[in-house]
Write an enzyme that holds these catalytic residues in place. Structure first.
Site, PDB file in Angstrom:
ATOM      1  N   GLY A   1      44.685  36.156 -94.170  1.00  0.00           N
ATOM      2  CA  GLY A   1      43.714  36.870 -93.341  1.00  0.00           C
ATOM      3  C   GLY A   1      43.247  38.154 -94.012  1.00  0.00           C
ATOM      4  O   GLY A   1      43.743  38.530 -95.075  1.00  0.00           O
TER       5      GLY A   1
ATOM      6  N   ASP B   1      46.915  38.200 -84.531  1.00  0.00           N
ATOM      7  CA  ASP B   1      45.691  38.326 -83.729  1.00  0.00           C
ATOM      8  C   ASP B   1      45.922  39.151 -82.475  1.00  0.00           C
ATOM      9  O   ASP B   1      45.017  39.837 -82.005  1.00  0.00           O
ATOM     10  CB  ASP B   1      45.169  36.936 -83.370  1.00  0.00           C
ATOM     11  CG  ASP B   1      44.807  36.166 -84.620  1.00  0.00           C
ATOM     12  OD1 ASP B   1      43.918  36.630 -85.351  1.00  0.00           O
ATOM     13  OD2 ASP B   1      45.445  35.137 -84.896  1.00  0.00           O
TER      14      ASP B   1
ATOM     15  N   GLU C   1      52.209  29.683 -91.973  1.00  0.00           N
ATOM     16  CA  GLU C   1      52.664  31.052 -91.666  1.00  0.00           C
ATOM     17  C   GLU C   1      53.986  31.015 -90.893  1.00  0.00           C
ATOM     18  O   GLU C   1      54.895  31.794 -91.159  1.00  0.00           O
ATOM     19  CB  GLU C   1      51.603  31.787 -90.837  1.00  0.00           C
ATOM     20  CG  GLU C   1      50.376  32.162 -91.658  1.00  0.00           C
ATOM     21  CD  GLU C   1      49.252  32.753 -90.822  1.00  0.00           C
ATOM     22  OE1 GLU C   1      48.427  33.480 -91.399  1.00  0.00           O
ATOM     23  OE2 GLU C   1      49.171  32.480 -89.618  1.00  0.00           O
TER      24      GLU C   1
HETATM   25  C1  5RP Z   1      45.676  33.544 -89.951  1.00  0.00           C
HETATM   26  C2  5RP Z   1      46.300  34.586 -89.113  1.00  0.00           C
HETATM   27  C3  5RP Z   1      45.894  35.992 -89.391  1.00  0.00           C
HETATM   28  O1  5RP Z   1      47.017  36.707 -89.771  1.00  0.00           O
HETATM   29  C4  5RP Z   1      45.277  36.585 -88.158  1.00  0.00           C
HETATM   30  O2  5RP Z   1      44.193  35.766 -87.765  1.00  0.00           O
HETATM   31  C5  5RP Z   1      44.786  38.021 -88.396  1.00  0.00           C
HETATM   32  O3  5RP Z   1      43.747  38.001 -89.323  1.00  0.00           O
HETATM   33  P1  5RP Z   1      42.974  39.304 -89.767  1.00  0.00           P
HETATM   34  O4  5RP Z   1      43.895  40.126 -90.586  1.00  0.00           O
HETATM   35  O5  5RP Z   1      41.813  38.780 -90.585  1.00  0.00           O
HETATM   36  O6  5RP Z   1      42.511  40.031 -88.535  1.00  0.00           O
HETATM   37  O7  5RP Z   1      47.098  34.350 -88.248  1.00  0.00           O
HETATM   38  O8  5RP Z   1      46.059  32.259 -89.526  1.00  0.00           O
END
Ligand code: 5RP
Length: 231
Positions: free
Chosen positions: A34, A92, A111
């Site tokens: 991400g 998120d 993850e």
């Molecule tokens: C990917 C994830 C990310 O860690 C999550 O979506 C946060 O992303 P970002 O740092 O772009 O806000 O779980 O699967």
């Protein structure tokens, strides 16, 4: 003189750089996925080049592997290591009791696997990710293609407001493992533990984005500075 207010992107960069300080020589490091994790990975790449940091990375997505390779970070697959010393990833949503929703980038399965074999697990987020209760962010559920529509209908009947995740071209999103993602628009998750246990039982569900009782430390970028919370 008035202090400059940092943008969300600057906060993400700040926590990414801060988290990289927890990475020590010879560590096996789980590399999250991400935009926030990208900053941490860039910083590790810099430290490898400029400070001769020696680490092995274990990536959580094809996108992260590509970034890490371009930066010259030596990698191993999760099955090639006995354990991971430390995994750093973003999230998120994070609730007050350190439960989280992950999978906005579609990498929740790898993850969660990498986090499960990690001795330490750190989340890095900007303050917009902190919530009282999980659920405003749609909960990603990775499902096998076969029978996915049946699961979709099942979720619909349960009132979980499912949506197949799609790409910008309007095609169904395919994960690194070749599965679909159904996002559940729940608004509020009253009891994440019970929901997680329920989702674990559905045939065809590969994994869900509830990361419960997993994280050890959360580093938050706020407009007033960095905050670190230990769980
Ligand atoms: C990917 C994830 C990310 O860690 C999550 O979506 C946060 O992303 P970002 O740092 O772009 O806000 O779980 O699967």
């Amino acid at each position: 003189m008035r202090e400059k207010v940092l943008t969300q992107e600057e906060l993400k960069k700040q926590v990414g750089i801060e988290a990289a300080k927890y990475v020590k020589n010879e560590m096996i490091v789980g590399l999250g996925t991400g935009s926030t994790a990208n900053y941490m990975i860039d910083e590790l790449g810099r430290k490898i080049k400029e400070e001769h940091l020696k680490i092995i990375g274990v990536t959580t997505s094809k996108a992260t592997s590509k970034q890490a390779q371009a930066l010259g970070i030596p990698l191993k697959a999760i099955d090639e290591v006995e354990y991971v010393d430390l995994t750093i990833d973003s999230a998120d949503e994070i609730s007050e009791n350190f439960h989280g929703i992950k999978g906005g980038g579609g990498a929740l399965l790898f993850e969660k696997i990498v986090a499960s074999y990690s001795r330490q697990y750190i989340w890095i987020v900007d303050e917009s990710k902190l919530v009282k209760q999980l659920g405003a962010f749609p909960l990603p559920v990775e499902v096998v293609k076969y029978g996915a529509k049946q699961l979709y209908r099942f979720f619909e009947n349960k009132g979980y407001h499912p949506h197949f995740r799609t790409t910008n071209e309007g095609k169904k999103f395919i994960t690194d493992s070749g599965n679909y993602i159904i996002d559940l628009h729940l608004e509020v998750i009253a009891n994440p533990i019970i929901l997680g246990e329920e989702l674990d039982k559905f045939v065809g569900v590969v994994e869900h984005g509830l990361f419960l009782n997993m994280v050890n430390k959360v580093i938050v970028g706020t407009k007033k500075g960095l905050r670190t919370y230990s769980n």
